[in-house]
Design an enzyme around this catalytic site. Structure first.
Site, short mmCIF file in Angstrom:
data_model
loop_
_atom_site.label_atom_id
_atom_site.label_comp_id
_atom_site.label_asym_id
_atom_site.label_seq_id
_atom_site.Cartn_x
_atom_site.Cartn_y
_atom_site.Cartn_z
N LYS A 183 2.17 8.93 -13.59
CA LYS A 183 1.50 9.50 -12.42
C LYS A 183 2.12 8.95 -11.13
CE LYS A 183 -3.19 10.21 -10.63
NZ LYS A 183 -4.62 9.87 -10.79
N LYS A 189 -8.50 -1.65 -15.26
CA LYS A 189 -8.34 -2.47 -14.05
C LYS A 189 -8.60 -3.94 -14.32
CE LYS A 189 -9.15 0.96 -10.44
NZ LYS A 189 -9.90 1.31 -9.22
N LYS A 216 0.90 4.93 -5.42
CA LYS A 216 1.27 4.12 -4.26
C LYS A 216 1.65 2.70 -4.66
CE LYS A 216 -3.63 3.25 -3.25
NZ LYS A 216 -4.33 4.43 -3.76
#
Length: 339
Positions: free
Chosen positions: A201, A118, A204
């Site tokens: 994967k 991240k 969203k």
């Protein structure tokens, strides 16, 4: 003290960062629902404190928290069977996290692959919260003395850290106070992949809405996305090993198995030899039957946010009956006056 000495209790949470997908449902929420019927106390959480490790628009955060709560309830999580909360309404989560900040070691945090993913090359500009949030995740779990946590593959490392923190706390203070929480990883589609690329994967954040099924999608949209899902030209095999090196085929079969509550082998026993021209309509029908009622109920709940807020407030009261005594005992163990 072994885990058998603790009340069997499940805790799990999802970040209200917007856009609940089929991956969230099959990878987590469906399992949450079934665990309500097993021999556990179940606590499910919208982890809004985790969400702000990266900046969130306040109005969107409120909306996303309520939408996630609506998704939980519409999927079958009952406020009468489970404690349903948003994290920030139960202050003991954050209070125990500070204790765990002082138990966890810097080296443990630096090994967390999710922080590296991240933060990327801008680690020096990442928030301290993003670096330290595994200690809050450990507190989320251990403030309930949770014995089991249903997790996806991407969270296993954080649960291992939770176990390390519990072991170190118990050792440092000469107590058997926190349980060594066990992961629960099972199900045919714990990792749901993109409908456009079976090697990625379902997310969203993918630029293509066609890559995912959103839990707010209506019946027509669900069916259309499945009919347009990427496949290969070959027929379905009759056994699971025939799905090796066929990521899109494997993904659609996994989704069918998870929605139907059957094994991959059972799906292939029924559909082996079929072309996708016949399998995808069958999957679309199944997905619409299972998912469209959830999106309809989510929309109804979102029309009455005050009712969602009442459910979460009641859940916080129930949660604090568990968390307040555990925090008090923790403070006493650590040596806090008044603990």
């Amino acid at each position: 003290m072994t885990n058998s000495a603790f009340t069997p209790r499940v805790f799990s949470g999802i970040q209200p960062s917007g856009g609940l997908t089929l991956g969230n449902y099959l990878g987590a929420i469906k399992r949450f629902v079934s665990m309500q019927e097993e021999a556990y106390e179940t606590i499910y959480c919208m982890v809004d404190l985790h969400a702000i490790t990266v900046w969130q628009d306040p109005a969107k955060l409120r909306h996303n928290t309520r939408e996630l709560a609506a998704g939980f309830i519409a999927s079958g999580i009952s406020p009468d069977k489970s404690i349903l909360i948003n994290q920030s309404q139960v202050p003991e989560h954050a209070q125990l996290a500070w204790i765990f900040n002082c138990v966890a070691r810097m080296g443990w945090m630096q090994r967390m692959t999710q922080f590296k993913d991240k933060a990327g090359k801008n680690a020096q500009n990442a928030s301290l919260g993003l670096f330290g949030y595994p200690a809050l995740m450990a507190a989320d779990i251990l403030i309930y003395h949770a014995t089991h946590v249903p997790v996806g593959d991407d969270q296993k490392q954080h649960l291992e850290l939770t176990r390390d923190i519990a072991i170190k706390f118990n050792h440092d203070y000469g107590v058997d106070f926190f349980p060594i929480t066990e992961p629960v990883i099972e199900g045919a589609a714990t990792r749901v992949m993109s409908l456009r690329d079976g090697s990625k994967k379902m997310s969203k954040s993918d630029a293509s809405d066609a890559s995912r099924i959103n839990m707010t999608d209506d019946a027509d949209t669900i069916a259309k996305k499945i009919r347009k899902a990427k496949t290969d030209p070959d027929a379905l095999p009759s056994e699971a090993k025939g799905l090796d090196d066929r990521p899109e085929a494997r993904n659609l079969v996994n989704i069918y198995a998870a929605l139907a509550d059957i094994s991959v082998d059972q799906v292939l026993a029924e559909h082996g030899g079929a072309q996708f021209g016949s399998f995808k309509p069958a999957l679309a029908d199944l997905a619409v039957a299972k998912l469209a009622p959830i999106s309809t109920e989510m929309a109804r709940l979102m029309d009455d946010p005050a009712e969602i807020d009442r459910i979460l407030a009641r859940g916080a009261e129930q949660a604090r009956e568990i968390t307040a005594p555990i925090l008090k005992q923790t403070y006493d163990i650590v040596g806090m006056v008044g603990g």
